[in-house]
Design an enzyme around this catalytic site. Structure first.
Site, short mmCIF file in Angstrom:
data_model
loop_
_atom_site.label_atom_id
_atom_site.label_comp_id
_atom_site.label_asym_id
_atom_site.label_seq_id
_atom_site.Cartn_x
_atom_site.Cartn_y
_atom_site.Cartn_z
N CYS A 67 0.83 -1.21 0.00
CA CYS A 67 0.00 0.00 0.00
C CYS A 67 0.87 1.26 0.00
O CYS A 67 1.84 1.35 0.74
CB CYS A 67 -0.92 -0.01 1.21
SG CYS A 67 -2.05 1.39 1.23
N CYS A 71 0.30 4.92 6.98
CA CYS A 71 -0.35 4.69 8.27
C CYS A 71 0.64 3.97 9.21
O CYS A 71 1.05 2.84 8.92
CB CYS A 71 -1.61 3.87 8.08
SG CYS A 71 -2.64 4.48 6.72
N CYS A 74 0.28 0.27 10.29
CA CYS A 74 -0.17 -0.75 9.34
C CYS A 74 0.94 -1.61 8.74
O CYS A 74 1.87 -1.10 8.08
CB CYS A 74 -0.97 -0.11 8.21
SG CYS A 74 -1.75 -1.38 7.18
N CYS A 111 -16.47 -9.26 5.52
CA CYS A 111 -15.85 -7.98 5.19
C CYS A 111 -14.55 -8.18 4.41
O CYS A 111 -13.64 -8.87 4.87
CB CYS A 111 -15.58 -7.21 6.48
SG CYS A 111 -14.81 -5.61 6.17
N CYS A 143 -19.57 -6.48 3.40
CA CYS A 143 -18.92 -5.23 3.77
C CYS A 143 -17.58 -5.16 3.02
O CYS A 143 -16.99 -6.19 2.71
CB CYS A 143 -18.69 -5.24 5.28
SG CYS A 143 -17.74 -3.83 5.90
N CYS A 203 -19.61 1.96 8.68
CA CYS A 203 -18.82 1.35 9.75
C CYS A 203 -17.56 2.20 9.90
O CYS A 203 -16.76 2.29 8.97
CB CYS A 203 -18.47 -0.08 9.36
SG CYS A 203 -17.30 -0.86 10.50
N ARG A 275 -17.99 -2.64 18.00
CA ARG A 275 -17.25 -3.88 17.74
C ARG A 275 -15.93 -3.96 18.49
O ARG A 275 -15.08 -3.08 18.38
CB ARG A 275 -16.98 -3.98 16.23
CG ARG A 275 -16.31 -5.29 15.84
CD ARG A 275 -16.39 -5.51 14.37
NE ARG A 275 -17.74 -5.21 13.93
CZ ARG A 275 -18.07 -4.77 12.75
NH1 ARG A 275 -17.16 -4.59 11.84
NH2 ARG A 275 -19.31 -4.50 12.44
N1 SAM Z 1 -6.77 0.48 3.09
C1 SAM Z 1 -8.05 0.70 3.60
C2 SAM Z 1 -8.10 1.85 4.61
O1 SAM Z 1 -7.09 2.18 5.19
O2 SAM Z 1 -9.21 2.37 4.83
C3 SAM Z 1 -8.69 -0.53 4.22
C4 SAM Z 1 -7.87 -1.53 5.02
S1 SAM Z 1 -7.17 -0.93 6.55
C5 SAM Z 1 -6.06 -2.22 6.93
C6 SAM Z 1 -8.53 -1.03 7.69
C7 SAM Z 1 -8.31 -0.61 9.10
O3 SAM Z 1 -7.58 -1.60 9.81
C8 SAM Z 1 -7.52 0.64 9.37
O4 SAM Z 1 -8.27 1.80 9.21
C9 SAM Z 1 -7.12 0.47 10.83
O5 SAM Z 1 -8.07 1.07 11.67
C10 SAM Z 1 -7.13 -1.05 11.01
N2 SAM Z 1 -5.77 -1.54 11.31
C11 SAM Z 1 -4.76 -1.71 10.43
N3 SAM Z 1 -3.65 -2.15 11.04
C12 SAM Z 1 -3.95 -2.26 12.35
C13 SAM Z 1 -3.20 -2.66 13.50
N4 SAM Z 1 -1.92 -2.99 13.41
N5 SAM Z 1 -3.82 -2.68 14.70
C14 SAM Z 1 -5.13 -2.32 14.79
N6 SAM Z 1 -5.88 -1.94 13.74
C15 SAM Z 1 -5.30 -1.90 12.54
C1 DTB Z 2 -11.39 -2.57 11.70
O1 DTB Z 2 -11.69 -1.55 12.34
N1 DTB Z 2 -10.57 -3.50 12.12
C2 DTB Z 2 -10.37 -4.53 11.10
C3 DTB Z 2 -11.39 -4.08 10.02
N2 DTB Z 2 -11.86 -2.84 10.50
C4 DTB Z 2 -10.96 -3.97 8.61
C5 DTB Z 2 -8.96 -4.63 10.66
C6 DTB Z 2 -8.00 -4.90 11.80
C7 DTB Z 2 -6.67 -5.12 11.18
C8 DTB Z 2 -5.63 -5.53 12.20
C9 DTB Z 2 -4.31 -5.69 11.59
C10 DTB Z 2 -4.21 -6.79 10.57
O2 DTB Z 2 -4.69 -7.92 10.79
O3 DTB Z 2 -3.61 -6.54 9.49
FE1 SF4 Z 3 -2.90 1.20 3.34
FE2 SF4 Z 3 -2.84 0.05 5.72
FE3 SF4 Z 3 -3.21 2.67 5.55
FE4 SF4 Z 3 -5.18 0.98 4.73
S1 SF4 Z 3 -4.41 1.23 6.80
S2 SF4 Z 3 -4.41 2.82 3.67
S3 SF4 Z 3 -3.90 -0.71 3.94
S4 SF4 Z 3 -1.35 1.54 4.91
#
Ligand code: SAM
Ligand code: DTB
Ligand code: SF4
Length: 334
Positions: A67, A71, A74, A111, A143, A203, A275
């Site tokens: 990506c 973030c 992430c 989802c 979703c 959501c 959630r």
């Molecule tokens: N790329 C899209 C976005 O950012 O909206 C969708 C996927 S993103 C992985 C969805 C959500 O996962 C993020 O907004 C974040 O809140 C959650 N998330 C990602 N990594 C995480 C982590 N290490 N711990 C907790 N939540 C996480």
């Molecule tokens: C949300 O708030 N939590 C989920 C879902 N929406 C997409 C994602 C959590 C991701 C946790 C890190 C991972 O497994 O990559």
């Molecule tokens: Fe990309 Fe992860 Fe940020 Fe979603 S949360 S935009 S997958 S870097």
């Protein structure tokens, strides 16, 4: 005379849905003594919802890693060196098989997540639309979480049968640029508006444990609770610290921080599905039970979230039996 718990008139908050909360009111709730907070959240929960019922959702990463965003939490951001295996968009057939397995295991919402900054109008989006159609036809709430969306893309997803769209605010507006610099809070709010306009269920929630203050947590809850309509679903994630990300060394949040977030969300957005999301693998049964007591009524099931571990389905079945919880049916909110 109105009685008060933590200086808030109980009659005023227990019976109405409000979108005019002030930060101060929310802070008063958030900081109230734990047992007052729990009692009040559990009471509001019973007034608005069936407190035995918990929605069971399954996540699938349909496009993993690589990506362009930054973030800090992430593991899928290309710029950090994590152990996530990059994978292009999965095939429709494979996704529908996974959805069917999730349904057989008791999930009613499926989802699909993609590590995209935003949706582009290309072949991959057409494939996602096919996935949405297929999952919807199976009778599950479908979703997606695909990054930023235009109004037209939201409309296309709606027409394909999309039920809900996940797009997290993640933290407060003030703290946002400490976590993400490649987009801003306004971008997030615009997408939420596009989703709302397309009549897709919203959501949106966030993550705690990223170094933010409690004021930031309250700020995020304030933004969510003062949107023109409350999100139908608010995920509260505890940061899963992943090696290679800037937040890899953050300390684990305590259960009381999760309880305060969940209970406050429950009180200020009484009908919303709150959630208990990422972070359950590091919580005991008792800690999770406290979160349900505080009004959490939805979880992600299955041994993987998007890229990180989650409790096994069997462990969650036992948890439900132990606590007398039952899975919620699909499309109940309609
Ligand atoms: N790329 C899209 C976005 O950012 O909206 C969708 C996927 S993103 C992985 C969805 C959500 O996962 C993020 O907004 C974040 O809140 C959650 N998330 C990602 N990594 C995480 C982590 N290490 N711990 C907790 N939540 C996480
Ligand atoms: C949300 O708030 N939590 C989920 C879902 N929406 C997409 C994602 C959590 C991701 C946790 C890190 C991972 O497994 O990559
Ligand atoms: Fe990309 Fe992860 Fe940020 Fe979603 S949360 S935009 S997958 S870097």
């Amino acid at each position: 005379m109105t009685s008060t718990i933590a200086n808030i008139p109980t009659q005023q908050t227990a019976t109405q849905i409000r979108n005019d909360w002030t930060r101060e009111e929310i802070a008063n709730i958030y900081y109230s003594p734990v047992f007052d907070l729990l009692y009040r959240a559990a009471t509001v929960h019973r007034q608005f919802n069936d407190a035995q019922e918990v929605q069971v959702c399954t996540l699938l990463s349909v496009k993993t890693g690589g990506c362009p965003e930054d973030c800090a939490y992430c593991p899928q951001a290309a710029r950090y060196h994590t152990n996530v295996k990059v994978h292009k968009l999965l095939e429709v057939k494979e996704v529908l098989e996974k959805a069917s397995e999730a349904q057989a295991a008791g999930s009613t919402r499926f989802c699909m997540g993609a590590a995209w900054r935003e949706v582009r109008d290309n072949k991959d989006f057409d494939k996602v639309l096919e996935m949405v159609q297929g999952v919807n036809q199976m009778g599950m709430e479908v979703c997606c979480t695909l990054g930023m969306l235009s109004a037209e893309q939201a409309q296309k997803l709606k027409e394909a049968g999309l039920y809900a769209y996940n797009h997290n605010l993640d933290t407060s507006e003030e703290y946002y640029d400490q976590v993400i610099t490649t987009r801003n809070y306004g971008n997030r709010l615009d997408t939420l508006e596009n989703v709302r306009k397309a009549k897709i269920s919203v959501c949106s929630g966030g993550i705690i444990g990223m170094g933010e203050t409690e004021g930031d947590r309250i700020g995020m809850l304030h933004t969510l609770a003062t949107l023109p309509a409350h999100p139908e679903s608010v995920p509260v994630n505890a940061l899963v610290p992943v090696e290679g990300t800037p937040l890899e060394s953050q300390e684990k949040v305590s259960v009381w921080e999760m309880v305060r977030m969940i209970a406050t969300a429950r009180i200020i957005m009484p009908k919303t599905m709150v959630r208990l999301s990422a972070g359950r693998v590091r919580m005991t049964t008792e800690e999770q039970a406290l979160c349900f007591m505080a009004g959490a009524n939805s979880i992600f099931a299955g041994d993987k979230l998007l890229t990180t571990p989650n409790p096994e389905v069997d462990a969650d079945k036992q948890l439900f039996e132990l606590l007398g919880l039952k899975p919620r049916k699909a499309f109940k909110g309609e």
